[in-house]
Design a protein around this motif. Structure first.
Motif, mmCIF file in Angstrom:
data_model
loop_
_atom_site.group_PDB
_atom_site.id
_atom_site.type_symbol
_atom_site.label_atom_id
_atom_site.label_comp_id
_atom_site.label_asym_id
_atom_site.label_seq_id
_atom_site.Cartn_x
_atom_site.Cartn_y
_atom_site.Cartn_z
ATOM 1 N N GLN A 185 9.814 0.874 -1.789
ATOM 2 C CA GLN A 185 9.929 0.053 -0.210
ATOM 3 C C GLN A 185 9.635 0.372 1.354
ATOM 4 N N PRO A 186 8.279 1.727 0.922
ATOM 5 C CA PRO A 186 8.444 2.811 2.327
ATOM 6 C C PRO A 186 8.260 1.930 3.682
ATOM 7 N N ALA A 187 8.454 1.939 4.337
ATOM 8 C CA ALA A 187 8.208 2.159 5.941
ATOM 9 C C ALA A 187 6.885 2.100 6.187
ATOM 10 N N CYS A 188 6.253 3.010 5.728
ATOM 11 C CA CYS A 188 5.241 4.022 6.109
ATOM 12 C C CYS A 188 4.778 4.455 4.741
ATOM 13 N N LEU A 189 3.262 4.421 4.812
ATOM 14 C CA LEU A 189 2.114 4.681 3.248
ATOM 15 C C LEU A 189 1.942 5.765 3.758
ATOM 16 N N ILE A 190 1.246 6.972 2.959
ATOM 17 C CA ILE A 190 0.075 7.427 4.241
ATOM 18 C C ILE A 190 -0.687 7.631 2.847
ATOM 19 N N ALA A 191 -2.026 7.554 2.660
ATOM 20 C CA ALA A 191 -2.552 7.249 1.489
ATOM 21 C C ALA A 191 -4.183 7.716 1.510
ATOM 22 N N ASN A 192 -3.789 8.548 0.590
ATOM 23 C CA ASN A 192 -5.745 10.109 0.933
ATOM 24 C C ASN A 192 -6.510 9.719 0.174
ATOM 25 N N MET A 193 -7.868 9.716 0.269
ATOM 26 C CA MET A 193 -9.033 9.056 -1.119
ATOM 27 C C MET A 193 -7.623 8.794 -2.460
ATOM 28 N N PRO A 194 -7.649 7.492 -1.882
ATOM 29 C CA PRO A 194 -6.395 6.565 -3.126
ATOM 30 C C PRO A 194 -7.173 5.863 -4.498
ATOM 31 N N THR A 195 -9.025 5.845 -3.934
ATOM 32 C CA THR A 195 -9.731 5.608 -5.175
ATOM 33 C C THR A 195 -10.959 6.207 -5.486
ATOM 34 N N ARG A 196 -10.766 7.147 -5.414
ATOM 35 C CA ARG A 196 -12.004 8.733 -5.368
ATOM 36 C C ARG A 196 -11.638 9.154 -6.977
ATOM 37 N N GLY A 197 -13.051 8.926 -7.261
ATOM 38 C CA GLY A 197 -12.830 8.956 -8.973
ATOM 39 C C GLY A 197 -12.483 7.496 -9.633
ATOM 40 N N LEU A 198 -12.479 6.543 -9.374
ATOM 41 C CA LEU A 198 -12.042 5.157 -10.185
ATOM 42 C C LEU A 198 -13.108 4.918 -10.543
ATOM 43 N N ASP A 199 -13.255 3.763 -11.247
ATOM 44 C CA ASP A 199 -14.163 3.199 -11.794
ATOM 45 C C ASP A 199 -13.310 1.574 -10.768
ATOM 46 N N GLY A 201 -12.953 -1.642 -11.180
ATOM 47 C CA GLY A 201 -11.776 -2.728 -11.540
ATOM 48 C C GLY A 201 -10.664 -2.073 -10.802
ATOM 49 N N ALA A 202 -10.500 -0.189 -11.285
ATOM 50 C CA ALA A 202 -10.054 -0.008 -10.674
ATOM 51 C C ALA A 202 -9.349 0.463 -8.147
ATOM 52 N N ILE A 203 -11.303 0.214 -8.749
ATOM 53 C CA ILE A 203 -10.820 0.669 -7.122
ATOM 54 C C ILE A 203 -10.521 -0.801 -5.939
ATOM 55 N N GLU A 204 -11.153 -2.226 -7.234
ATOM 56 C CA GLU A 204 -10.452 -2.930 -6.889
ATOM 57 C C GLU A 204 -8.834 -3.490 -6.780
ATOM 58 N N TYR A 205 -8.600 -2.731 -8.263
ATOM 59 C CA TYR A 205 -7.067 -3.093 -7.673
ATOM 60 C C TYR A 205 -6.293 -2.601 -6.817
ATOM 61 N N VAL A 206 -6.686 -1.348 -6.301
ATOM 62 C CA VAL A 206 -5.702 -0.262 -5.352
ATOM 63 C C VAL A 206 -5.917 -1.122 -4.545
ATOM 64 N N HIS A 207 -6.914 -1.661 -3.882
ATOM 65 C CA HIS A 207 -7.913 -2.040 -2.892
ATOM 66 C C HIS A 207 -5.766 -3.399 -2.167
ATOM 67 N N ASN A 208 -6.942 -4.466 -3.555
ATOM 68 C CA ASN A 208 -5.748 -5.272 -3.216
ATOM 69 C C ASN A 208 -4.382 -4.548 -3.359
ATOM 70 N N ARG A 209 -3.986 -4.086 -4.178
ATOM 71 C CA ARG A 209 -2.585 -3.822 -2.977
ATOM 72 C C ARG A 209 -1.903 -2.883 -2.104
ATOM 73 N N LEU A 210 -2.848 -2.199 -1.973
ATOM 74 C CA LEU A 210 -2.712 -1.870 0.064
ATOM 75 C C LEU A 210 -2.829 -2.738 0.327
ATOM 76 N N LEU A 211 -3.161 -4.507 0.461
ATOM 77 C CA LEU A 211 -3.283 -5.166 1.540
ATOM 78 C C LEU A 211 -1.749 -5.649 1.171
ATOM 79 N N LYS A 212 -1.603 -5.873 0.065
ATOM 80 C CA LYS A 212 -0.977 -6.577 -0.827
ATOM 81 C C LYS A 212 0.678 -6.107 -0.530
ATOM 82 N N GLN A 213 1.010 -4.975 0.105
ATOM 83 C CA GLN A 213 1.905 -3.707 1.142
ATOM 84 C C GLN A 213 1.648 -4.046 2.671
ATOM 85 N N CYS A 214 0.879 -4.493 2.930
ATOM 86 C CA CYS A 214 0.735 -4.777 4.493
ATOM 87 C C CYS A 214 1.456 -5.628 4.453
ATOM 88 N N GLN A 215 1.409 -7.008 3.907
ATOM 89 C CA GLN A 215 1.484 -7.665 3.277
ATOM 90 C C GLN A 215 3.396 -8.278 3.739
#
Length: 272
Positions: A185-199, A201-215
């Protein structure tokens, strides 16, 4: 390819931005060759905000990431998390204060490949009282319960929590990293190339997770060499060149040409 329709452009929910959770002020640091790589760099990230860092690789992104998480020494300047200075603090202390991170290389820096899924899920958390039976010995039941919750909540596809992590797909390894870091439950997340090399489907999942975390109120600093990713996800785009922020742009009005010129050092700084 993934057996379902994939949305390449995510719908960003409306998020009310709060106070700054991360402030970097006039940061100076050197690279591994002893050369100055961060040149009085300043930026901020607010609660609920996703700030994208755009730039050609080698312009200080690695050094900035490592200074924030505490694995590289800053020679000058300051890093402030929720009003508290954390410059050059120990990585474990910085993590405990509320910074989580997703490293660029998930296999070399995000996990221990030969550890089980459950062991990787508690890396950096193993000292927590929740996972200790008597102060020294791991509480296997507590670890297993935590791992089961993470596997369910983050949709990690694995035969069991005892599976060796290197045997998972790249997307599921990244889900292990996400589950561990976001469970803090971080105050701040530092994400470095979080989708590099993913298919896709996985890219879509990571993107949605990041946006959910902002919420949930987490501020996110996203490093990416994929300009489309930054344009789709970011609330603000900061362009880095030779260790300094040379431009700030709004994704809704920014042009690829303008960003590209800034990345190449061909324009003066722009205020978004």
């Amino acid at each position: 390819m993934v057996g379902r329709e994939v949305m390449f452009r995510v719908e960003k929910p409306q998020v009310s931005l709060g106070e700054p959770v991360l402030e970097v002020n006039r940061l100076v640091a050197r690279n591994d060759r002893g050369q100055t790589s961060l040149n009085k760099l300043s930026l901020s990230v607010r609660s609920g905000e996703l700030v994208g860092i755009a730039g050609i690789s080698g312009n200080g992104q690695k050094e900035l990431f490592e200074c924030i998480i505490g694995v590289r020494h800053a020679e000058a300047g300051e890093i402030i998390l929720s009003g508290e200075p954390i410059t050059n603090r120990h990585p474990r202390e910085i993590s405990g204060k509320g910074i989580s991170h997703i490293p660029e290389d998930r296999l070399k820096e995000g996990i221990v490949p030969d550890f089980s899924v459950s062991e990787n899920l508690i890396l950096g958390l193993h000292h927590d009282r929740f996972f200790r039976a008597d102060g020294w010995v791991l509480d296997r039941k507590g670890v297993e319960n935590f791992a089961s919750d993470c596997i369910r909540d983050f949709e990690i596809v694995t035969p069991s929590a005892r599976q060796t992590t290197r045997n998972l797909s790249g997307g599921n390894i990244q889900k292990v990293v996400l589950a561990r870091e976001l469970s803090k439950q971080p105050a701040c997340l530092i994400a470095n190339m979080p989708t590099r090399g993913l298919d896709v489907g996985a890219i879509e999942y990571v993107h949605n997770r990041l946006l959910k975390q902002c919420q949930l109120g987490t501020g996110i600093l996203l490093f990416s060499d994929d300009l489309d990713e930054i344009l789709n996800l970011a609330d603000r785009i900061l362009v880095i060149f030779k260790g300094s922020i040379v431009g700030e742009l709004a994704p809704a009005t920014a042009s690829r040409k303008e960003i590209g010129l800034l990345m190449a050092g061909s324009l003066e700084g722009v205020n978004g």
